[in-house]
Enzyme design. Structure first.
Site, PDB file in Angstrom:
ATOM      1  N   SER A  85       0.846  -1.199   0.000  1.00  0.00           N
ATOM      2  CA  SER A  85       0.000   0.000   0.000  1.00  0.00           C
ATOM      3  C   SER A  85       0.880   1.248   0.000  1.00  0.00           C
ATOM      4  CB  SER A  85      -0.890   0.009   1.246  1.00  0.00           C
ATOM      5  OG  SER A  85      -0.080   0.210   2.398  1.00  0.00           O
ATOM      6  N   LYS A 145     -15.774  -5.920  11.142  1.00  0.00           N
ATOM      7  CA  LYS A 145     -16.551  -5.891   9.906  1.00  0.00           C
ATOM      8  C   LYS A 145     -18.028  -6.088  10.146  1.00  0.00           C
ATOM      9  CE  LYS A 145     -12.709  -8.115   7.422  1.00  0.00           C
ATOM     10  NZ  LYS A 145     -12.087  -6.920   6.842  1.00  0.00           N
ATOM     11  N   ARG A 165      -1.945  -8.964  10.431  1.00  0.00           N
ATOM     12  CA  ARG A 165      -1.633  -8.054  11.556  1.00  0.00           C
ATOM     13  C   ARG A 165      -1.998  -8.697  12.890  1.00  0.00           C
ATOM     14  NH1 ARG A 165      -3.621  -2.050   9.421  1.00  0.00           N
ATOM     15  NH2 ARG A 165      -2.582  -2.172   7.410  1.00  0.00           N
ATOM     16  N   HIS A 197     -11.802  -7.338  -1.709  1.00  0.00           N
ATOM     17  CA  HIS A 197     -11.069  -6.637  -0.635  1.00  0.00           C
ATOM     18  C   HIS A 197     -11.718  -6.984   0.697  1.00  0.00           C
ATOM     19  CE1 HIS A 197      -8.445  -3.604  -2.764  1.00  0.00           C
ATOM     20  NE2 HIS A 197      -9.045  -4.252  -3.747  1.00  0.00           N
ATOM     21  N   GLY A 198     -11.011  -6.666   1.771  1.00  0.00           N
ATOM     22  CA  GLY A 198     -11.595  -6.872   3.095  1.00  0.00           C
ATOM     23  C   GLY A 198     -11.914  -8.331   3.378  1.00  0.00           C
ATOM     24  N   ASP A 247      -1.455  -1.805  -3.822  1.00  0.00           N
ATOM     25  CA  ASP A 247      -2.783  -1.883  -3.226  1.00  0.00           C
ATOM     26  C   ASP A 247      -3.325  -0.461  -2.993  1.00  0.00           C
ATOM     27  OD1 ASP A 247      -4.971  -3.156  -2.030  1.00  0.00           O
ATOM     28  OD2 ASP A 247      -4.060  -3.089  -0.029  1.00  0.00           O
ATOM     29  N   HIS A 248      -4.526  -0.189  -3.462  1.00  0.00           N
ATOM     30  CA  HIS A 248      -5.185   1.100  -3.246  1.00  0.00           C
ATOM     31  C   HIS A 248      -4.350   2.313  -3.683  1.00  0.00           C
ATOM     32  CE1 HIS A 248      -8.717  -0.463  -1.187  1.00  0.00           C
ATOM     33  NE2 HIS A 248      -7.912  -1.313  -0.582  1.00  0.00           N
ATOM     34  N   ARG A 251      14.602 -10.862  18.202  1.00  0.00           N
ATOM     35  CA  ARG A 251      14.437 -12.139  17.490  1.00  0.00           C
ATOM     36  C   ARG A 251      13.573 -13.106  18.289  1.00  0.00           C
ATOM     37  NH1 ARG A 251      20.765 -13.017  16.592  1.00  0.00           N
ATOM     38  NH2 ARG A 251      20.623 -12.313  18.753  1.00  0.00           N
ATOM     39  N   GLY A 281     -10.455  -4.020   7.834  1.00  0.00           N
ATOM     40  CA  GLY A 281     -10.257  -3.933   9.268  1.00  0.00           C
ATOM     41  C   GLY A 281     -10.748  -5.137  10.055  1.00  0.00           C
TER      42      GLY A 281
HETATM   43  P1  13P Z   1      -8.637  -6.797   5.389  1.00  0.00           P
HETATM   44  O1  13P Z   1      -8.607  -5.574   6.235  1.00  0.00           O
HETATM   45  O2  13P Z   1      -9.923  -7.546   5.545  1.00  0.00           O
HETATM   46  O3  13P Z   1      -7.460  -7.691   5.613  1.00  0.00           O
HETATM   47  O4  13P Z   1      -8.579  -6.333   3.853  1.00  0.00           O
HETATM   48  C1  13P Z   1      -7.340  -6.034   3.263  1.00  0.00           C
HETATM   49  C2  13P Z   1      -7.503  -5.377   1.951  1.00  0.00           C
HETATM   50  O5  13P Z   1      -8.558  -5.325   1.362  1.00  0.00           O
HETATM   51  C3  13P Z   1      -6.300  -4.778   1.362  1.00  0.00           C
HETATM   52  O6  13P Z   1      -6.577  -4.088   0.194  1.00  0.00           O
HETATM   53  O1  G3H Z   2      -6.863  -1.857   2.495  1.00  0.00           O
HETATM   54  C1  G3H Z   2      -5.920  -1.388   3.090  1.00  0.00           C
HETATM   55  C2  G3H Z   2      -4.799  -2.280   3.454  1.00  0.00           C
HETATM   56  O2  G3H Z   2      -5.145  -3.060   4.564  1.00  0.00           O
HETATM   57  C3  G3H Z   2      -3.550  -1.483   3.650  1.00  0.00           C
HETATM   58  O3  G3H Z   2      -3.642  -0.743   4.806  1.00  0.00           O
HETATM   59  O4  G3H Z   2      -3.079   1.594   4.119  1.00  0.00           O
HETATM   60  O5  G3H Z   2      -2.822   0.801   6.502  1.00  0.00           O
HETATM   61  O6  G3H Z   2      -1.251   0.010   4.728  1.00  0.00           O
HETATM   62  P1  G3H Z   2      -2.632   0.509   5.051  1.00  0.00           P
HETATM   63 ZN    ZN Z   3      -8.494  -3.121   0.199  1.00  0.00          ZN
END
Ligand code: 13P
Ligand code: G3H
Ligand code: ZN
Length: 320
Positions: free
Chosen positions: A50, A188, A269, A220-221, A82-83, A290, A185
């Site tokens: 991202s 959900k 995460r 996504h998500g 991503d995004h 470590r 997140g």
């Molecule tokens: P999650 O928050 O469900 O893991 O989705 C991640 C995501 O869509 C990243 O683009």
């Molecule tokens: O959809 C978002 C991803 O989970 C990436 O999240 O922008 O906090 O890196 P971030």
């Molecule tokens: Zn996403």
């Protein structure tokens, strides 16, 4: 071994009727955990980055870490933005050799979303890169006024099948992220809630009926927020009350309907946090990173193994 192109991974996934895990990365341990799990399970892999990950880790570090992962493993690995939120960011990633980028202009009106996507597609296609667009708004905590996990928005705008056809035709994106009740997140859903899988089926059907073939959709998500990991977090000083994700059974149905790329970040995460918190609580005198990053990496690895084997069903397909 060089990167494998996202286009090739998609083609094989569509043919083999499995989903590709697109896992978000921002540090060495995440990359190692994901790549090791996929290598052992012989799963093809998309690593995604991202804008925030690039800011955190520095794009050069991430690029070199992924190069290292590619050189020590033998599975096919693609790298995806991503995004992406601007043409400029997408261009930077295309110029750096990403095999695919997402341009997320889903918050814009339809025509503007199309225009922005088309501009990225024109540049990407000239430079051997493919593009993911998004139509519709994801619902859930990320659009709320309050803190994540506080109030839940119901104002998401689900993807409409006919609009999806028009959007794909006009923007020429190579894959489409859909809004079917999914959200980012760890908060959900509340209680028994599900993705709108009937809508997903209609979107896939509409694209096929319009002559767009077995068109790849993206979910996504897609984190399921494993309750065993949430329990470890909470038992070791964490505070994630009411965390809830998408039922894994929904993801499996989405895969069968035709979600070819499934995005997972939150679960990684949580796995890493569970591993670190437990190691801290078990060994309060320990201060060698470590000794807590190692167990955390193992937690992430086992999570990814489960995803690729039991949910996405891409395990065993690396060398198809
Ligand atoms: P999650 O928050 O469900 O893991 O989705 C991640 C995501 O869509 C990243 O683009
Ligand atoms: O959809 C978002 C991803 O989970 C990436 O999240 O922008 O906090 O890196 P971030
Ligand atoms: Zn996403």
């Amino acid at each position: 071994m060089p990167l494998t192109h996202t286009r090739d991974l998609f083609a094989k996934a569509l043919k083999g009727k499995y989903a590709l895990g697109a896992f978000n990365v921002n540090n060495m341990e995440l990359i190692q955990a994901i790549v090791e799990a996929c290598e052992e399970e012989k799963a093809p892999l998309i690593l995604q980055i991202s804008k925030g990950a690039r800011q955190y880790a520095n794009p050069v570090y991430l690029k070199k870490l992924i190069e290292a992962a590619v050189s020590v493993s033998n599975i096919p690995i693609a790298v995806h933005l991503d995004h992406g939120d601007t043409f400029e960011l997408c261009k930077q990633c295309i110029d750096e050799g990403f095999t695919s980028v997402m341009i997320d202009a889903s918050h814009e009106p339809f025509e503007k979303n199309v225009d922005i996507c088309r501009k990225v597609v024109e540049y990407a296609h000239k430079h051997n890169c493919v593009v993911e667009g998004e139509l519709g708004h994801l619902v859930g905590a990320q659009f709320d006024e309050g803190e994540e996990g506080g109030n839940y928005s119901t104002s998401g705008h689900y993807t409409h099948p006919e609009e999806a056809v028009k959007f794909v035709r006009e923007s020429a994106v190579d894959s489409l992220a859909v809004a079917i009740g999914n959200s980012h997140g760890a908060y959900k859903f509340k209680g028994e809630q599900h993705l709108d899988l009937e809508r997903l089926k209609s979107i896939k059907q509409a694209l096929s009926d319009a002559g767009l073939g077995d068109y790849p959709l993206v979910l996504h998500g897609a984190s399921s927020v494993p309750q065993d990991l949430v329990a470890i977090v909470n038992a070791n000083g964490g505070k994630m009350p009411d965390a809830q994700g998408v039922p894994e059974a929904d993801i499996e149905v989405a895969r069968r309907i035709g979600c070819t790329k499934v995005n997972i970040d939150t679960d990684l995460r949580i796995a890493m946090t569970a591993g670190i918190r437990k190691a801290f609580m078990d060994n309060p005198k320990e201060f060698d990173p470590r000794k807590y990053m190692g167990p955390a990496r193992t937690c992430v690895k086992e999570l990814v193994r489960h995803k690729v084997r039991d949910v996405l069903c891409c395990a065993g397909h690396a060398f198809d």
